[in-house]
Design a protein around this motif. Structure first.
Motif, PDB file in Angstrom:
ATOM      1  N   PRO A 153       0.809  -1.214   0.000  1.00  0.00           N
ATOM      2  CA  PRO A 153       0.000   0.000   0.000  1.00  0.00           C
ATOM      3  C   PRO A 153       0.848   1.272   0.000  1.00  0.00           C
ATOM      4  CG  PRO A 153       0.131  -0.898   2.215  1.00  0.00           C
ATOM      5  CD  PRO A 153       0.925  -1.816   1.338  1.00  0.00           C
ATOM      6  N   TYR A 154       2.181   1.148   0.138  1.00  0.00           N
ATOM      7  CA  TYR A 154       2.980   2.367   0.262  1.00  0.00           C
ATOM      8  C   TYR A 154       2.730   3.326  -0.892  1.00  0.00           C
ATOM      9  CZ  TYR A 154       6.662   5.699   0.833  1.00  0.00           C
ATOM     10  OH  TYR A 154       7.331   6.879   0.986  1.00  0.00           O
ATOM     11  N   PRO A 241      -5.076  -2.806   2.684  1.00  0.00           N
ATOM     12  CA  PRO A 241      -5.694  -3.562   3.779  1.00  0.00           C
ATOM     13  C   PRO A 241      -6.671  -2.712   4.583  1.00  0.00           C
ATOM     14  CG  PRO A 241      -3.336  -3.213   4.167  1.00  0.00           C
ATOM     15  CD  PRO A 241      -3.618  -2.754   2.788  1.00  0.00           C
ATOM     16  N   THR A 312       9.324 -13.904  -0.127  1.00  0.00           N
ATOM     17  CA  THR A 312       9.237 -13.539   1.290  1.00  0.00           C
ATOM     18  C   THR A 312       7.938 -12.817   1.611  1.00  0.00           C
ATOM     19  OG1 THR A 312      10.215 -11.352   1.070  1.00  0.00           O
ATOM     20  CG2 THR A 312      11.740 -13.194   1.342  1.00  0.00           C
ATOM     21  N   ASP A 387      15.649  -8.605  -2.052  1.00  0.00           N
ATOM     22  CA  ASP A 387      15.615  -7.201  -1.621  1.00  0.00           C
ATOM     23  C   ASP A 387      16.943  -6.685  -1.075  1.00  0.00           C
ATOM     24  OD1 ASP A 387      13.302  -5.949  -2.358  1.00  0.00           O
ATOM     25  OD2 ASP A 387      12.137  -6.708  -0.677  1.00  0.00           O
ATOM     26  N   PRO A 455      20.710  -4.221   2.344  1.00  0.00           N
ATOM     27  CA  PRO A 455      19.442  -4.146   1.624  1.00  0.00           C
ATOM     28  C   PRO A 455      19.501  -3.121   0.489  1.00  0.00           C
ATOM     29  CG  PRO A 455      19.084  -4.015   3.990  1.00  0.00           C
ATOM     30  CD  PRO A 455      20.549  -3.815   3.749  1.00  0.00           C
ATOM     31  N   ARG A 457      17.826  -0.062  -1.977  1.00  0.00           N
ATOM     32  CA  ARG A 457      17.070   1.178  -1.773  1.00  0.00           C
ATOM     33  C   ARG A 457      17.429   1.847  -0.450  1.00  0.00           C
ATOM     34  NH1 ARG A 457      11.396  -1.058  -4.508  1.00  0.00           N
ATOM     35  NH2 ARG A 457      12.222  -0.989  -6.600  1.00  0.00           N
ATOM     36  N   TYR A 458      18.697   1.750  -0.089  1.00  0.00           N
ATOM     37  CA  TYR A 458      19.191   2.356   1.145  1.00  0.00           C
ATOM     38  C   TYR A 458      19.995   3.599   0.804  1.00  0.00           C
ATOM     39  CZ  TYR A 458      18.060  -0.850   4.989  1.00  0.00           C
ATOM     40  OH  TYR A 458      17.415  -1.548   5.966  1.00  0.00           O
TER      41      TYR A 458
ATOM     42  N   ASP B 131       1.325  -0.188   9.096  1.00  0.00           N
ATOM     43  CA  ASP B 131       1.109   0.761   8.004  1.00  0.00           C
ATOM     44  C   ASP B 131       1.369   0.148   6.628  1.00  0.00           C
ATOM     45  OD1 ASP B 131       3.966   0.776   8.252  1.00  0.00           O
ATOM     46  OD2 ASP B 131       3.807   2.453   9.653  1.00  0.00           O
ATOM     47  N   VAL B 132       2.626   0.107   6.198  1.00  0.00           N
ATOM     48  CA  VAL B 132       2.928  -0.410   4.865  1.00  0.00           C
ATOM     49  C   VAL B 132       3.728  -1.693   5.011  1.00  0.00           C
ATOM     50  CG1 VAL B 132       2.913   1.894   3.881  1.00  0.00           C
ATOM     51  CG2 VAL B 132       5.062   0.922   4.677  1.00  0.00           C
ATOM     52  N   ILE B 133       4.207  -2.241   3.884  1.00  0.00           N
ATOM     53  CA  ILE B 133       4.980  -3.481   3.976  1.00  0.00           C
ATOM     54  C   ILE B 133       6.392  -3.171   4.449  1.00  0.00           C
ATOM     55  CG2 ILE B 133       5.852  -5.489   2.733  1.00  0.00           C
ATOM     56  CD1 ILE B 133       3.611  -5.178   0.752  1.00  0.00           C
ATOM     57  N   ASP B 146       8.400 -10.849   5.096  1.00  0.00           N
ATOM     58  CA  ASP B 146       7.780  -9.528   5.079  1.00  0.00           C
ATOM     59  C   ASP B 146       6.755  -9.361   6.190  1.00  0.00           C
ATOM     60  OD1 ASP B 146       9.271  -9.343   2.838  1.00  0.00           O
ATOM     61  OD2 ASP B 146       7.615  -9.099   1.426  1.00  0.00           O
ATOM     62  N   VAL B 148       3.426  -7.740   6.381  1.00  0.00           N
ATOM     63  CA  VAL B 148       2.443  -7.209   5.443  1.00  0.00           C
ATOM     64  C   VAL B 148       1.199  -6.807   6.217  1.00  0.00           C
ATOM     65  CG1 VAL B 148       1.110  -7.714   3.371  1.00  0.00           C
ATOM     66  CG2 VAL B 148       3.323  -8.824   3.722  1.00  0.00           C
ATOM     67  N   PRO B 149       0.764  -5.533   6.097  1.00  0.00           N
ATOM     68  CA  PRO B 149      -0.437  -5.123   6.815  1.00  0.00           C
ATOM     69  C   PRO B 149      -1.613  -5.994   6.384  1.00  0.00           C
ATOM     70  CG  PRO B 149       0.174  -3.497   5.139  1.00  0.00           C
ATOM     71  CD  PRO B 149       1.311  -4.463   5.251  1.00  0.00           C
ATOM     72  N   ARG B 151      -1.933  -9.098   6.920  1.00  0.00           N
ATOM     73  CA  ARG B 151      -1.562 -10.517   6.914  1.00  0.00           C
ATOM     74  C   ARG B 151      -0.830 -10.837   8.193  1.00  0.00           C
ATOM     75  NH1 ARG B 151      -0.355 -13.837   1.751  1.00  0.00           N
ATOM     76  NH2 ARG B 151      -1.836 -12.840   0.325  1.00  0.00           N
ATOM     77  N   CYS B 169      15.361  -3.360   7.748  1.00  0.00           N
ATOM     78  CA  CYS B 169      14.110  -3.439   7.005  1.00  0.00           C
ATOM     79  C   CYS B 169      14.496  -3.562   5.542  1.00  0.00           C
ATOM     80  CB  CYS B 169      13.247  -2.205   7.198  1.00  0.00           C
ATOM     81  SG  CYS B 169      11.807  -2.231   6.119  1.00  0.00           S
ATOM     82  N   ALA B 170      14.020  -4.631   4.883  1.00  0.00           N
ATOM     83  CA  ALA B 170      14.474  -4.885   3.517  1.00  0.00           C
ATOM     84  C   ALA B 170      13.454  -4.472   2.457  1.00  0.00           C
ATOM     85  CB  ALA B 170      14.824  -6.362   3.343  1.00  0.00           C
ATOM     86  N   GLU B 171      12.240  -4.100   2.871  1.00  0.00           N
ATOM     87  CA  GLU B 171      11.272  -3.685   1.857  1.00  0.00           C
ATOM     88  C   GLU B 171      11.109  -2.180   1.952  1.00  0.00           C
ATOM     89  OE1 GLU B 171       9.384  -5.695  -0.544  1.00  0.00           O
ATOM     90  OE2 GLU B 171       9.348  -3.610  -1.210  1.00  0.00           O
ATOM     91  N   TYR B 172      11.199  -1.511   0.804  1.00  0.00           N
ATOM     92  CA  TYR B 172      11.134  -0.058   0.817  1.00  0.00           C
ATOM     93  C   TYR B 172       9.869   0.425   1.514  1.00  0.00           C
ATOM     94  CZ  TYR B 172      11.060   4.751  -0.487  1.00  0.00           C
ATOM     95  OH  TYR B 172      11.022   6.114  -0.416  1.00  0.00           O
ATOM     96  N   CYS B 173      10.031   1.350   2.472  1.00  0.00           N
ATOM     97  CA  CYS B 173       8.874   1.767   3.266  1.00  0.00           C
ATOM     98  C   CYS B 173       8.866   3.271   3.503  1.00  0.00           C
ATOM     99  CB  CYS B 173       8.866   1.020   4.591  1.00  0.00           C
ATOM    100  SG  CYS B 173      10.365   1.248   5.547  1.00  0.00           S
TER     101      CYS B 173
END
Ligand SMILES: [Cu+2]
Ligand SMILES: [Cu+2]
Lengths: 549, 299
Positions: A153-154, A241, A312, A387, A455, A457-458, B131-133, B146, B148-149, B151, B169-173
């Motif tokens: 949802p970001y 969600p 994942t 990732d 990771p 995108r850092y 909030d987000v993933i 992950d 996941v909101p 889940r 944190c490995a998923e862009y947030c």
């Protein structure tokens, strides 16, 4: 359609010297597949240079830990723009639009694509899509972040103009669908008399497989667009969600389209390599049918593996292993191609010229891309590297190494045909050597960084990753230098290069049987075909070599 | 980097097998190219052989790679299976990701911003996001899954060595994604039991703001981060946007409570919408009261 060839129109000169050639309007309204190809080239290389500058900026920021030049907020927008521009505006449509348009009809012995006006329309649709994409990035709440994947949802929460961005992807995709249909029709209907499907040069097969993927996969973007719009405007929850939706559904839809598209980028590049190797080895390609059919196999199996981007995300364990298994099956036809290319060098008569240098370098880089993908396909290893910088390194080996370097190889191969001029081969090879060094310094280092856990995108990272990041940044300076020299060398040749002969490399396919540059309608006389695409009998006889066994 | 979980060895074996094979293949391909380009150069080898193909070879180099990749698949799956089979006796910890902090909650309600675990015991993670993933990543454990909101993903591990290990944190947030870090502290079981047993009482004062992740966005010293500073906020009059209409409000208890539950309802002027995660699920009622008290004190 013999009567539409050349003389019937009363104009037999080069397509670059038509009476109205000087004015821009004649370009913007042309239906000549060659000029349309060049118009795509102009637009796409502009985008490429912008994308490259953004990539350069990313590496500068990562030179040391902490903030160097740009804040985290700016950084996040920069890598997003870099990805969107490079993928959607350059690499996905690149080879088919530029070289496919220019070369396909020539290789088939046709005077144009099947639907020339539609072809021009596709260019305009591409431009509209590109402008929409760029506008969507700047209207609304500002430059978006979130990367080219725009995960829910970001990305969907933010004020930035996501509906317009997805719409742009769809318009761009629509342009590709039209080009794809045009190519499929051209291949089925306009092959020269005597040329069967299995008599086509392999570049045509690459375009053929790619076109089918474009036509079949792109509608998924349309579906996603409808869902995103319904969610945002009507509040029906699909992905968010908070509205009762599921963010993972978005990832499925995104990758159902975007994974096959990976092959859209690579298959035509594979076709280019299959042209260059025989030409410089003076021998027929090894395993023509295996290469042609493995393209189709990749296109088909490539539809069934999208889940390997989501190991994942919380899919069921069963889904994860099924996707892993299928992913490994795509590796096989790719391996088959590599072996066939190597076998094509075997007992050839090899002349090491610039296009061959690019093609061999391509095989090296793409092999790394393919092989590093294996650890992404296997479950337990992917969990660790997913990732991370490893994935970024891996896909630059496949997309940049595979698709873009393949395009560079093709440009060096066909440049003399396109402009009727030779470029400086020494500079071309030198620039490529520089590119290879810089390339491996950046992306090879990223593979290691990712294995060590950094990771993606850092904007900032822990000190333990500092040395490797510094090496990668120095690599980016080398890489950019190589690319600029290479492009300069090509552009310079357009005006100042030596005149190119009709067939400078001693190739066998039809595009080399017409003049360089070709006349407006490609062939003074409609060609007929009596031999296979890579039959060197005549070339060898002219060179005074007894024919080999 | 040395692995430190019970299954990290399995993952490393798969890496060694896959990457080792890959390196060999790459060397083979590269050498073959170089040797042939030199050996069959035109000046030495003017007369090429026109070999169209060979069914035997095509079969061979289809079948052999197929077997090879199936072995790779097997290796990957074998390690993965262990990762996914959560032992029944594992101690559950709830991991909640929010922009841009982690909070870990133990069965007895104890909360921490670092993941303290007993070495040698199984730990099960319930991964949540408000909030987000986000993606919970511990490189030393070869563990990633992950948050996941909406889940409820699960994972587990057993640390095999005492020590401190990075959590990323490995998923862009969002803006501070690369600052969403924490540590796993693996300590001897006896120390752990002691640590867990000591009830520090409900977290107090500024500590509460850290545990709940507020300080990722709100400073306590007057500087501007992602959101307005908490320093001296209580009692001031400021402009907020309610449904896009600007109005003046006084920051009182009720307003702070509403700001936590529905951050977007009254948007402080000059700050973006959708950034502050609603705190209803993460902050209990009595904690909210405590936070309000803290803010009152921050002069
Ligand atoms: Cu996060
Ligand atoms: Cu993150």
């Amino acid at each position: 359609m013999a009567d539409s060839h050349g003389a019937a129109y009363g104009y037999t000169g080069s397509y670059l010297k038509t009476p109205s050639n000087g004015n821009l309007w004649s370009w913007l309204t042309t239906v000549d597949h060659k000029k349309i190809g060049l118009m795509y080239a102009a637009a796409m290389f502009t985008f490429f240079l912008v994308g490259m500058s953004l990539g350069f900026l990313i590496r500068l920021e990562l030179m040391e830990p902490g903030t160097q030049f740009i804040s985290a907020k700016v950084y996040n927008s920069v890598f997003t723009l870099h990805g969107v521009i490079m993928i959607f505006l350059f690499i996905v449509p690149g080879i088919p639009a530029i070289l496919g348009n220019f070369i396909l009809p020539l290789q088939l012995g046709a005077d144009d694509v099947a639907m020339p006006k539609l072809n021009l329309l596709s260019w305009y649709i591409y431009m509209v899509g590109a402008i929409m994409a760029l506008v969507s990035l700047f209207v609304g709440g500002g430059v978006p972040d979130g990367g080219w994947t725009f995960y829910a949802p970001y990305a969907l929460k933010s004020d930035t103009n996501i509906s317009l961005a997805v719409m742009a992807a769809f318009v761009l995709g629509f342009s590709s669908i039209l080009t794809g249909m045009n190519f499929i029709t051209t291949i089925h209907r306009l092959r020269a008399p005597g040329m069967g499907m299995f008599g086509m040069p392999l570049f045509c097969w690459g375009l053929y497989a790619t076109s089918w993927i474009q036509v079949i996969a792109t509608p998924v973007v349309g579906i996603t667009l409808v869902l995103v719009t319904m969610e945002r405007w009507l509040g029906i929850g699909f992905f968010d969600p908070a509205l009762g939706g599921d963010p993972v559904l978005y990832q499925h839809l995104f990758w159902i389209y975007s994974h096959p598209v990976v092959y859209v980028m690579v298959l035509p590049a594979m076709g280019i390599i299959s042209e260059i190797l025989p030409a410089f080895s003076r021998r027929t390609i090894f395993g023509y049918k295996a290469i042609a059919m493995s393209s189709m196999a990749i296109a088909v199996v490539g539809y069934l593996v999208w889940g390997h981007h989501m190991f994942t995300a919380g899919m069921s364990d069963t889904a994860r292993w099924v996707f892993s298994l299928l992913t490994f099956f795509v590796a096989v036809p790719t391996g088959v191609k590599i072996f066939n290319w190597l076998a094509t060098l075997y007992r050839g008569s090899i002349e090491f010229r610039a296009p061959l240098a690019y093609a061999l370098g391509w095989i090296f880089l793409f092999s790394i891309g393919g092989l590093t993908g294996l650890a992404n396909g296997a479950l337990s290893t992917d969990i660790h590297i997913h990732d991370t910088a490893y994935v970024v390194g891996h896909f630059h080996y496949t997309m940049f190494g595979g698709a873009a370097i393949g395009m560079f190889a093709g440009l060096h191969y066909w440049w003399p045909k396109i402009w009727g001029r030779m470029y400086n081969e020494k500079i071309a090879i030198g620039a490529f050597a520089v590119i290879l060094v810089g390339f491996n310094m950046i992306y090879g280092t990223m593979l290691v960084l990712g294995m060590k856990g950094m990771p993606r995108r850092y904007q900032d990272y822990l000190p333990e990753y500092a040395n490797l990041n510094f090496i990668a940044t120095v690599g980016s300076w080398i890489l950019v230098t190589g690319i600029l020299v290479m492009l300069y060398n090509l552009v310079r040749a357009i005006k100042h290069g030596k005149k190119a002969p009709d067939n400078p490399w001693g190739s066998t396919t039809l595009e080399w049987k017409t003049t360089s540059p070709p006349p407006l309608f490609n062939f003074a006389e409609a060609p007929t075909v009596t031999t296979g695409p890579y039959d060197f009998t005549e070339i060898l006889r002219e060179a005074g070599v007894e024919e080999g066994r | 980097m040395n692995g430190a979980s019970s299954y990290s060895g399995l993952v490393d074996n798969a890496f060694i097998f896959i990457l080792g094979t890959s390196v060999l293949l790459l060397i083979g391909v590269t050498l073959a190219m170089i040797i042939m380009v030199v050996k069959y150069r035109r000046s030495k080898h003017p007369n090429p052989a026109q070999i169209e193909g060979s069914v035997t070879l095509e079969t061979l180099w289809t079948v052999l790679p197929t077997i090879l990749v199936l072995v790779m698949f097997y290796y990957g799956w074998a390690g993965f299976k262990v990762m996914r089979d959560i032992p029944d006796d594992a101690m559950p910890v709830t991991v909640t990701g929010q922009m841009w902090s982690w909070v870990f909650e133990y069965e007895n309600g104890k909360q921490s911003t670092e993941l303290i675990v007993p070495t040698g015991r199984n730990v099960k993670l319930n991964l949540e996001s408000v909030d987000v993933i986000h993606s919970f990543f511990v490189p030393a454990f070869r563990l990633k899954e992950d948050c996941v909101p909406g889940r409820h993903n699960k994972a587990w591990f057993k640390s095999t060595r005492d020590g401190e290990y990075n959590i990323f944190c490995a998923e862009y947030c969002g803006e501070r994604h690369s600052a969403m870090l924490s540590l796993v502290k693996s300590i001897p079981p006896r120390e752990f039991d002691e640590w867990l047993g000591v009830d520090p009482g409900p977290p107090e004062g500024a500590q509460l703001l850290t545990i709940k992740g507020c300080t990722a966005c709100h400073s306590l010293d007057g500087s501007k981060l992602i959101g307005p500073t908490f320093k001296g906020v209580f009692g001031i009059t400021e402009t907020v946007l309610t449904d896009g209409v600007a109005r003046e409000i006084v920051v009182d208890e009720e307003y702070i409570r509403k700001s936590m539950l529905e951050p977007d309802a009254d948007l402080v002027e000059g700050y973006p919408k959708g950034l502050m995660p609603p705190q209803g699920t993460l902050v209990k009622d009595e904690e909210m009261d405590a936070i309000i008290e803290v803010l009152k004190e921050l002069k």
